[in-house]
Design an enzyme around this catalytic site. Sequence first.
Site, short mmCIF file in Angstrom:
data_model
loop_
_atom_site.label_atom_id
_atom_site.label_comp_id
_atom_site.label_asym_id
_atom_site.label_seq_id
_atom_site.Cartn_x
_atom_site.Cartn_y
_atom_site.Cartn_z
N THR A 110 -21.52 -24.81 5.89
CA THR A 110 -21.47 -25.35 7.05
C THR A 110 -20.37 -26.19 7.16
OG1 THR A 110 -22.50 -27.11 8.70
CG2 THR A 110 -22.92 -27.14 6.14
N ASN B 230 -31.54 -25.89 0.71
CA ASN B 230 -30.05 -25.63 0.72
C ASN B 230 -29.40 -25.74 -0.69
OD1 ASN B 230 -30.43 -25.86 3.37
ND2 ASN B 230 -29.76 -27.95 3.69
N TYR C 174 -27.91 -33.41 4.88
CA TYR C 174 -27.73 -32.14 5.17
C TYR C 174 -26.37 -31.47 4.60
CZ TYR C 174 -26.83 -27.89 7.66
OH TYR C 174 -26.44 -26.44 7.97
#
Length: 304
Positions: A108, A83, A133
């Site tokens: 996101t 990422n 994340y």
Amino acid sequence: MVLGGNGFVGRHVCAAFDGAGDRVVRVSRRAAPGSGVPGRAVPLDLTGIDVARLATVLGTADTVVNAAGAVWRASERDMWRTNAELVRNVLAALATLPSPPRLVHLGTVHEYGPAPAGGAIPEEHPPVPSTPYGASKLRGTELVRAAGLDAVVLRVANVYGPGSPAASLLGGVAARLAAAAGPVRLRMGRLDAERDYVDVRDVAAAVVAAAGRAEAPGLTVNVGRGAPVPVRALVHRLAELSGAAVDVVEDGPAVDRAGARDVLYLDTARARRVLGWRPWLGVDASLRDMLAAAGVRDLASRDT
């Protein structure tokens, strides 16, 4: 060129560009030809490849979509590698090109962190991610925005629809329902949250729109339905549409929020204004197609 073109979102992005009449190249570590995904397959490790070689590959495209990412069941190390480090490598390669293609980078909603009090989250809301994340995805977004390239970031809500991975919450429920030969007992964590869920095909349409809009570069644009849906209601509706006898058991005590709802959803006004985009697919259509793709047959025909 779709990076992560064999993934859940990437496959639908490839199909959307193909449907618009574009030639598609899909790049992934395991780009399997003949997988039913449109486009020419190019196997590449985007984190390990030499920057000069990567630039040669990326320079053949008019638009590069970064749909690569690590989320469900990925280690924290893999999240940062995919990422953030992958994004750094792609940007370094693009920066060497005399005329870089447009980059559409998929971020996101989890970059924003916990839900603020009241209302939808606009793009100006300060991101304070609370998970590895979210933090790794935010770093990728920051790198894109600082690169000074022809790039747009789409900050995407929770994604569902046909092909949802079994590692995801709703995809896992659909897989369990598809595998069941009789009554199903679903034991899950608490389902108290309300979240913004958007169909993967609507996300793909937003990517195509971002690739073609002259005013999009330099912006971060929220992509979601713009309304919260109770997660518990989604799980129970999946069960109802499957036609199976399902018992949903939520483990763990309810979180005491002093009567406050755990709600997080996106303000999508910029997507409508800049991209000319809005979501088209309703919740039942997404859930039915998810169940059908997972292998559930004879879906119940009840309407909402």
